[in-house]
Design a protein around this motif. Structure first.
Motif, PDB file in Angstrom:
ATOM      1  N   THR A 166      44.646  45.823  45.478  1.00 10.52           N
ATOM      2  CA  THR A 166      43.991  46.118  44.200  1.00 10.52           C
ATOM      3  C   THR A 166      43.637  47.598  44.113  1.00 10.52           C
ATOM      4  O   THR A 166      43.866  48.244  43.084  1.00 10.52           O
ATOM      5  CB  THR A 166      42.729  45.248  44.044  1.00 10.52           C
ATOM      6  N   GLU A 167      43.095  48.145  45.216  1.00 10.21           N
ATOM      7  CA  GLU A 167      42.749  49.574  45.199  1.00 10.21           C
ATOM      8  C   GLU A 167      43.982  50.436  44.977  1.00 10.21           C
ATOM      9  O   GLU A 167      43.975  51.390  44.197  1.00 10.21           O
ATOM     10  CB  GLU A 167      42.076  49.980  46.522  1.00 10.21           C
ATOM     11  N   GLN A 212      45.063  50.104  41.342  1.00 13.91           N
ATOM     12  CA  GLN A 212      44.179  50.822  40.411  1.00 13.91           C
ATOM     13  C   GLN A 212      44.418  52.329  40.463  1.00 13.91           C
ATOM     14  O   GLN A 212      44.256  53.022  39.468  1.00 13.91           O
ATOM     15  CB  GLN A 212      42.712  50.497  40.717  1.00 13.91           C
ATOM     16  N   HIS A 256      48.975  38.983  43.824  1.00 16.41           N
ATOM     17  CA  HIS A 256      47.515  39.146  43.768  1.00 16.41           C
ATOM     18  C   HIS A 256      47.103  39.344  42.302  1.00 16.41           C
ATOM     19  O   HIS A 256      47.478  40.372  41.692  1.00 16.41           O
ATOM     20  CB  HIS A 256      47.056  40.365  44.567  1.00 16.41           C
ATOM     21  N   PRO A 257      46.314  38.440  41.713  1.00 10.18           N
ATOM     22  CA  PRO A 257      45.956  38.594  40.293  1.00 10.18           C
ATOM     23  C   PRO A 257      45.339  39.949  39.927  1.00 10.18           C
ATOM     24  O   PRO A 257      45.710  40.518  38.892  1.00 10.18           O
ATOM     25  CB  PRO A 257      44.976  37.427  40.047  1.00 10.18           C
ATOM     26  N   PRO A 258      44.430  40.531  40.752  1.00  5.84           N
ATOM     27  CA  PRO A 258      43.849  41.821  40.331  1.00  5.84           C
ATOM     28  C   PRO A 258      44.862  42.965  40.312  1.00  5.84           C
ATOM     29  O   PRO A 258      44.671  43.950  39.598  1.00  5.84           O
ATOM     30  CB  PRO A 258      42.750  42.097  41.372  1.00  5.84           C
ATOM     31  N   ARG A 279      47.937  42.607  39.215  1.00  7.23           N
ATOM     32  CA  ARG A 279      48.581  42.445  37.908  1.00  7.23           C
ATOM     33  C   ARG A 279      47.663  42.975  36.811  1.00  7.23           C
ATOM     34  O   ARG A 279      48.105  43.636  35.878  1.00  7.23           O
ATOM     35  CB  ARG A 279      48.934  40.975  37.660  1.00  7.23           C
ATOM     36  N   GLU A 280      46.383  42.666  36.945  1.00 11.01           N
ATOM     37  CA  GLU A 280      45.384  43.120  35.972  1.00 11.01           C
ATOM     38  C   GLU A 280      45.364  44.658  35.918  1.00 11.01           C
ATOM     39  O   GLU A 280      45.330  45.244  34.833  1.00 11.01           O
ATOM     40  CB  GLU A 280      44.016  42.570  36.424  1.00 11.01           C
ATOM     41  N   ALA A 281      45.431  45.284  37.093  1.00  4.97           N
ATOM     42  CA  ALA A 281      45.350  46.751  37.162  1.00  4.97           C
ATOM     43  C   ALA A 281      46.569  47.408  36.504  1.00  4.97           C
ATOM     44  O   ALA A 281      46.480  48.532  36.022  1.00  4.97           O
ATOM     45  CB  ALA A 281      45.234  47.204  38.616  1.00  4.97           C
TER      46      ALA A 281
END
Ligand code: DC
Length: 207
Positions: free
Chosen positions: A56-57, A60, A87-89, A91-93
């Motif tokens: 996620t990091e 982002q 990893h869902p986050p 995709r969100e990022a």
């Protein structure tokens, strides 16, 4: 006009997306390269791909553009990208960047796994490009051979099946055909045949 093109690995969607973008004079985004880029940065930093927090990091902090090369397009990076993309986050990022690309004036062509379902649910044209795993493995084997890489077609087929399963079975934005997409099976077609079939679909929709 926004054109959303989804499909599994080696289905021919990238080649088609580029040809449609050129035909209609639209910008093109290969969204697989975003996940590949994140995976590459993680591998370079020695971060485990299954570490959702680290992934996620990296997602982002990710800015696209600077690293389109053979290593990014290679076999190992596709597999690594598939792990990171689950990893869902992550995709969100990467969501806002993709939506902004799609919504530029005049439109765009994007290809990936979730363009018609999640990134651009209102796309004007949605195509789902597929081919049998055997045909896709054979195409990949020819590509690798042309690049001078050792080729074991059975191993490539096993990898393709594994990647299909991971991309289609993950909880977040799995590879699936949008209800309003048109399916194009490229198994028996060459590039010219795929482009002609896709153009007929697009022109039919625009009429
Ligand atoms: O299209 P590709 O082979 O370059 O994509 C590599 C991986 O990235 C793919 O196996 C799954 C992931 N991906 C994704 O989850 N969503 C997208 N829109 C594009 C790629």
């Amino acid at each position: 006009m926004i054109v959303a093109i989804d499909g599994p690995a080696a289905s021919g969607k990238g080649t088609l997306a580029k040809r449609l973008a050129a035909h209609y004079g639209l910008p093109y985004l290969d969204t697989g390269m975003l996940y590949r880029g994140v995976a590459r940065r993680m591998l370079d930093a020695g971060a485990p791909l299954d570490d959702a927090g680290a992934a996620t990091e990296f997602a982002q902090a990710f800015t696209p553009g600077s690293d389109d090369d053979e290593r990014l397009r290679g076999r190992d990076m596709g597999e690594a990208a598939s792990i990171v993309a689950a990893h869902p986050p992550v995709r969100e990022a990467l969501l806002a960047l993709q939506r902004a690309f799609a919504r530029q004036p005049g439109g765009a062509v994007l290809d990936g796994r979730d363009i018609g379902t999640v990134i651009c649910p209102d796309a004007d044209i949605k195509l789902f490009i597929t081919a049998t795993p055997e045909v896709r493995a054979h195409r990949r084997a020819l590509e690798f051979a042309a690049r001078g890489e050792a080729v074991d077609e059975a191993a490539i087929l096993a990898e393709i099946r594994q990647r299909d399963a991971r991309d289609a079975q993950r909880a977040a934005a799995p590879l699936t055909m949008a209800a309003d997409a048109v399916m194009l099976d490229t198994s028996g077609l060459d590039v010219a045949g795929v482009v002609a079939a896709a153009l007929a679909i697009v022109e039919g929709k625009l009429r």
